[in-house]
Write a protein that holds these residues in place. Structure first.
Motif, short mmCIF file in Angstrom:
data_model
loop_
_atom_site.label_atom_id
_atom_site.label_comp_id
_atom_site.label_asym_id
_atom_site.label_seq_id
_atom_site.Cartn_x
_atom_site.Cartn_y
_atom_site.Cartn_z
N THR A 67 0.95 -1.23 0.01
CA THR A 67 0.09 -0.12 0.15
C THR A 67 0.99 1.08 -0.01
O THR A 67 0.77 2.22 -0.65
CB THR A 67 -0.94 0.13 1.31
N MET A 84 -3.68 -3.59 -7.08
CA MET A 84 -3.42 -4.52 -5.84
C MET A 84 -3.66 -5.73 -6.16
O MET A 84 -4.92 -6.19 -6.74
CB MET A 84 -3.75 -3.88 -4.46
N SER A 97 -5.22 1.11 0.32
CA SER A 97 -4.87 1.04 -1.02
C SER A 97 -5.23 2.00 -2.02
O SER A 97 -4.66 2.49 -2.80
CB SER A 97 -4.75 -0.41 -1.70
#
Length: 212
Positions: A67, A84, A97
């Motif tokens: 993150t 992600m 994120s």
């Protein structure tokens, strides 16, 4: 433009994951996995002098938190879309994120079809999620909600509601009018952002408010 391949980089500390993704993505007509990396420092060095359309980024890397790494990547290369790609399914990590600039969040059990759709969606400027991630973010967990401040009377009534007692019974036992009890119950629902008594009790239990 139609024939231009979408340039993808993968960052994951498991070589088997990288190889699997390469095979799947390179089999798609307009995708090309140009590079893969097993650490955060490698992808940061790479994007300083190379253009990438999409980065599939794991959360858990040996030298970085995904993150935080996402935020750094976006500073260096704002045009790059970062998705992600992780086993971590905590709502707080997903939301962090996105706050840090990610264009989406997919779990590693995502199907290839879903992955392809999400990559295309991210390139169109959308925030993308796999179906499972959508479900996770659609219902906030008790950890994401602030713990309400309750009066002594509200705590008392909450305990009695949890015991399955009706407003009439609670009113009788506490020497209150049923209308007053109903008002307290409405206030409790509002404070917990709960739709009904069942949800109210579940949230209170998760927040450890039902413990003596």
């Amino acid at each position: 433009m139609e024939n231009k391949k979408i340039n993808i980089a993968i960052v994951d500390d498991h070589p088997i994951v990288i190889e699997g993704l390469k095979i799947m993505l390179n089999s798609q007509p307009f995708f090309h996995v140009s590079e893969s990396f097993t650490s955060g420092s490698e992808i940061v060095s790479f994007i300083r002098s190379n253009e990438v359309d999409i980065i599939l980024l794991d959360i858990a890397l040996p030298d970085a938190n995904g993150t935080e790494l996402c935020r750094e990547i976006k500073k260096i290369s704002p045009e790059t879309s970062v998705i992600m790609f992780s086993n971590r399914s905590e709502r707080s990590i997903i939301m962090q994120s996105i706050q840090n600039g990610a264009s989406g969040y997919l779990l590693k059990n995502t199907s290839i079809n879903e992955l392809v759709v999400c990559i295309k969606g991210a390139l169109s400027g959308n925030i993308v999620f796999c179906n499972e991630t959508k479900q996770i973010i659609s219902k906030p967990s008790s950890n994401d909600l602030p713990i309400p401040r309750l009066t002594k009377r509200e705590k008392q009534i909450l305990q009695m509601v949890a015991q399955g007692k009706t407003s009439a019974v609670i009113a009788e036992e506490l020497f209150l009018s049923p209308l007053t009890v109903d008002t307290h119950r409405k206030n409790l629902l509002q404070k917990f952002q709960a739709k009904n008594s069942t949800e109210l009790i579940n949230l209170a239990v998760h927040m450890h408010l039902m413990e003596e």
